[in-house]
Design a protein around this motif. Structure first.
Motif, PDB file in Angstrom:
ATOM      1  N   ASP A 268     -15.423  48.045   7.679  1.00  0.00           N
ATOM      2  CA  ASP A 268     -14.223  47.215   7.655  1.00  0.00           C
ATOM      3  C   ASP A 268     -13.109  47.903   6.862  1.00  0.00           C
ATOM      4  OD1 ASP A 268     -12.820  44.735   8.205  1.00  0.00           O
ATOM      5  OD2 ASP A 268     -13.112  44.244   6.096  1.00  0.00           O
ATOM      6  N   LEU A 269     -13.482  48.617   5.805  1.00  0.00           N
ATOM      7  CA  LEU A 269     -12.495  49.338   5.006  1.00  0.00           C
ATOM      8  C   LEU A 269     -11.756  50.380   5.842  1.00  0.00           C
ATOM      9  CD1 LEU A 269     -11.249  50.104   2.211  1.00  0.00           C
ATOM     10  CD2 LEU A 269     -13.164  51.709   1.953  1.00  0.00           C
ATOM     11  N   LEU A 270     -12.442  51.029   6.787  1.00  0.00           N
ATOM     12  CA  LEU A 270     -11.818  52.076   7.596  1.00  0.00           C
ATOM     13  C   LEU A 270     -10.641  51.555   8.409  1.00  0.00           C
ATOM     14  CD1 LEU A 270     -14.788  54.252   8.931  1.00  0.00           C
ATOM     15  CD2 LEU A 270     -13.250  54.691   7.011  1.00  0.00           C
ATOM     16  N   LYS A 271     -10.598  50.249   8.658  1.00  0.00           N
ATOM     17  CA  LYS A 271      -9.466  49.662   9.384  1.00  0.00           C
ATOM     18  C   LYS A 271      -8.171  49.782   8.594  1.00  0.00           C
ATOM     19  CE  LYS A 271     -12.526  46.228  11.539  1.00  0.00           C
ATOM     20  NZ  LYS A 271     -12.836  44.762  11.657  1.00  0.00           N
ATOM     21  N   ASP A 279       0.533  51.443   7.985  1.00  0.00           N
ATOM     22  CA  ASP A 279       0.273  52.259   6.808  1.00  0.00           C
ATOM     23  C   ASP A 279      -0.005  51.305   5.654  1.00  0.00           C
ATOM     24  OD1 ASP A 279       0.067  53.995   4.745  1.00  0.00           O
ATOM     25  OD2 ASP A 279       1.986  55.015   5.061  1.00  0.00           O
ATOM     26  N   TRP A 280      -1.279  51.178   5.338  1.00  0.00           N
ATOM     27  CA  TRP A 280      -1.705  50.263   4.275  1.00  0.00           C
ATOM     28  C   TRP A 280      -1.773  50.969   2.918  1.00  0.00           C
ATOM     29  CZ3 TRP A 280      -1.502  45.421   5.744  1.00  0.00           C
ATOM     30  CH2 TRP A 280      -1.766  45.065   7.073  1.00  0.00           C
ATOM     31  N   ASN A 281      -1.123  52.092   2.817  1.00  0.00           N
ATOM     32  CA  ASN A 281      -1.089  52.867   1.573  1.00  0.00           C
ATOM     33  C   ASN A 281      -2.462  53.409   1.182  1.00  0.00           C
ATOM     34  OD1 ASN A 281       1.644  52.513   1.222  1.00  0.00           O
ATOM     35  ND2 ASN A 281       1.424  50.718  -0.107  1.00  0.00           N
ATOM     36  N   SER A 365      -4.555  43.673   0.588  1.00  0.00           N
ATOM     37  CA  SER A 365      -4.766  43.762  -0.848  1.00  0.00           C
ATOM     38  C   SER A 365      -4.523  45.190  -1.343  1.00  0.00           C
ATOM     39  CB  SER A 365      -6.189  43.310  -1.191  1.00  0.00           C
ATOM     40  OG  SER A 365      -6.347  43.121  -2.577  1.00  0.00           O
ATOM     41  N   LEU A 366      -4.976  46.180  -0.588  1.00  0.00           N
ATOM     42  CA  LEU A 366      -4.730  47.573  -0.954  1.00  0.00           C
ATOM     43  C   LEU A 366      -3.247  47.909  -0.878  1.00  0.00           C
ATOM     44  CD1 LEU A 366      -7.710  49.315   0.896  1.00  0.00           C
ATOM     45  CD2 LEU A 366      -7.379  49.211  -1.577  1.00  0.00           C
ATOM     46  N   LYS A 367      -2.605  47.430   0.155  1.00  0.00           N
ATOM     47  CA  LYS A 367      -1.169  47.682   0.320  1.00  0.00           C
ATOM     48  C   LYS A 367      -0.395  47.186  -0.898  1.00  0.00           C
ATOM     49  CE  LYS A 367       2.690  48.285   2.859  1.00  0.00           C
ATOM     50  NZ  LYS A 367       3.138  49.551   3.462  1.00  0.00           N
ATOM     51  N   PHE A 368      -0.685  45.947  -1.312  1.00  0.00           N
ATOM     52  CA  PHE A 368       0.027  45.382  -2.457  1.00  0.00           C
ATOM     53  C   PHE A 368      -0.289  46.133  -3.744  1.00  0.00           C
ATOM     54  CE2 PHE A 368      -0.400  42.612  -6.196  1.00  0.00           C
ATOM     55  CZ  PHE A 368       0.947  42.368  -6.437  1.00  0.00           C
ATOM     56  N   SER A 369      -1.559  46.485  -3.961  1.00  0.00           N
ATOM     57  CA  SER A 369      -1.937  47.129  -5.224  1.00  0.00           C
ATOM     58  C   SER A 369      -1.218  48.457  -5.411  1.00  0.00           C
ATOM     59  CB  SER A 369      -3.453  47.335  -5.276  1.00  0.00           C
ATOM     60  OG  SER A 369      -3.877  48.240  -4.273  1.00  0.00           O
ATOM     61  N   VAL A 370      -1.097  49.232  -4.339  1.00  0.00           N
ATOM     62  CA  VAL A 370      -0.397  50.515  -4.436  1.00  0.00           C
ATOM     63  C   VAL A 370       1.099  50.296  -4.660  1.00  0.00           C
ATOM     64  CG1 VAL A 370       0.193  52.638  -3.202  1.00  0.00           C
ATOM     65  CG2 VAL A 370      -2.141  51.727  -3.094  1.00  0.00           C
TER      66      VAL A 370
END
Length: 496
Positions: A268-271, A279-281, A365-370
């Motif tokens: 799921d992470l690979l998505k 681009d989810w950063n 969540s990854l997009k926001f954290s970066v």
């Protein structure tokens, strides 16, 4: 008067001293006697002092460092030696308090605090155990049941043998079962009530629904199959790697590299990888260990992977060994909400040592954290450095041995019987394990072998958590995670 004095002196001294020129001789003899007396006193003190110094040195100074791996000294039969110290009194007693995560030892052993541990309880842990370990009079005896994945059991036992060399003669007699599998198996729901007697079973991780006792994993002494060196050396390598690129000069994206096929959550992470549409950063890479092995693991050096501002930790089939390597980078760790925990992560805090990532909405969540980190560079850098400092200082190899010592010592106090060597067990020592091993396994054993006892005592165990203090600690973690989720929600609402 003079005549009387002379008579008196003659009666005291022999006639040969009564000449006019001999009156000084009695004085010389008295002086000589005094000097001789003083000489013997100093001689006695000197002898006693030397004896005391000898005793002090014999029992207090570190054992001589052995410069050679024992198998190079002609021990072709791999027998266990008799020359290694069976006891050692440190010259530098430690007054250092153990890191806070040591408090969880009390919590992990709490299920047996009232009842103690019987031999029957231990036998009921056998169905999934890979081996039984018995320590009697400072020596280790092992009864193996099944083969573990790769060399997990071998390097776990190797680590315990090094503990016995690090603190010779310090551990009490004990007996335990060890499961080298990934997931915990002792479900707390199966052992409810005051008369519950769960089987004590050691393993590398557990979760909040299980009673398995967590213990340092095999990779602290090396992971031969993927060419990861022993932890003491890896720590130095990663520290050197951190110094190559300043945080502000690192790639401003989230990095992950690993095997995604061990669990659906990683697939799921690979998505979240960069694509033409999104681009989810995140910059994610699949690790092909078979291909990497053929190429000599040239692309797998851990010290070369601290090049991004952010690194992702995500579990695999269970907790992942990669956790400590990721946290050791100065990069801010993006920690995908886990299910499992190992022995040290419970001492780390979100927003202080890592940034929490939602498991059910990884990409956003990854997009926001970066985005947050690149807009708050000082705070993001501080989080990364706090984690790196924790790993370098609170998880150095000395503390790994201290954790092993304390949990085994506290566990042994709970035994309600005197452990005995099982008929099918064999004695293990560093020589019997390592002398016949070649290749990477032998190399890592040589690198991680303890060649002389510690010259300090184990760190001092912190007291158990007060129930209210533990509740406050857990609430603090939950509050930090909810805070981040609230920031995320606000960010995406504004974006829409």
């Amino acid at each position: 008067m003079k005549v009387n004095n002379e008579k008196s002196l003659r009666s005291f001294w022999p006639a040969r001293h009564s000449t006019a020129t001999g009156w000084r001789r009695p004085i010389n003899k008295r002086v000589a006697t005094t000097i001789l007396f003083v000489f013997f006193i100093f001689l006695a003190l000197f002898i006693v002092g030397c004896f005391d110094t000898y005793i002090f040195r014999v029992f207090s100074t570190p054992a001589p460092k052995k410069s050679e791996f024992p198998c190079t000294t002609g021990n072709l039969t791999q027998t266990c030696p008799e020359d290694y110290p069976s006891i050692h009194i440190p010259t530098n007693p430690s007054t250092v308090t153990c890191p806070s995560y040591f408090q969880w030892i009390h919590e992990d052993l709490r299920p047996w605090k009232e009842t103690g541990i019987t031999s029957d309880m231990i036998e009921r842990a056998r169905p999934t155990a890979h081996f039984r370990l018995v320590i009697v009079n400072g020596k280790a005896y092992v009864e193996k049941y099944t083969q573990s994945i790769q060399t997990r059991d071998k390097f776990t036992l190797w680590g315990i043998l090094q503990l016995l060399r690090w603190y010779p003669g310090r551990l009490p007699d004990l007996e335990l079962m060890f499961d080298c599998g990934d997931r915990p198996v002792v479900r707390s729901s199966d052992f409810q009530g005051p008369n519950a007697s769960p089987p004590p079973l050691f393993r590398y991780c557990s979760d909040h629904q299980s009673l398995d006792i967590v213990f340092p994993d095999w990779s602290f002494w090396g992971w031969a199959e993927i060419n990861v060196r022993p932890w003491k050396n890896v720590l130095k390598d990663i520290k050197e790697g951190n110094s190559r690129t300043k945080w502000k000069d690192r790639v401003p994206y989230a990095y992950w590299k690993g095997n995604p096929y061990v669990d659906p959550t990683r697939q799921d992470l690979l998505k979240c990888n960069v694509s033409d549409q999104n681009d989810w950063n995140a910059r994610l890479y699949v690790q092909d260990w078979e291909q990497e092995s053929k190429q000599g693991f040239k692309q797998s050096n851990l010290q070369d992977q601290c090049t991004h501002r952010y690194k992702i930790y995500i579990e695999g089939w269970a907790w992942s060994v990669s956790e400590k390597y990721i946290l050791a980078c100065d990069s801010m760790t993006l920690y995908v909400r886990p299910r499992y925990y190992d022995f040290y992560i419970r001492g780390m805090l979100p927003l202080q040592h890592y940034w929490p990532i939602r498991d059910d909405a990884k990409c956003s969540s990854l997009k926001f954290s970066v985005e947050w980190g690149n807009n708050h560079t000082q705070q993001a850098q501080a989080i990364g450095e706090a984690a790196s400092n924790f790993i370098q200082e609170d998880l150095k190899m000395d503390y790994v041995y201290d954790y092993m010592y304390h949990i085994l010592n506290e566990y042994a106090k709970l035994l309600k019987y005197k452990p005995r060597i099982p008929p099918g067990a064999v004695e293990l020592c560093s020589e019997s394990m390592a002398c016949a091993v070649n290749g990477v396994q032998g190399k890592f054993m040589r690198e991680s072998m303890v060649v002389y006892p510690s010259d300090t005592n184990p760190c001092t165990m912190p007291p158990p958590y007060d129930p209210s203090a533990l509740a406050e600690f857990l609430n603090r973690k939950d509050t930090s995670i909810r805070q981040v989720e609230m920031w995320e929600n606000e960010y995406w609402q504004k974006s829409k």
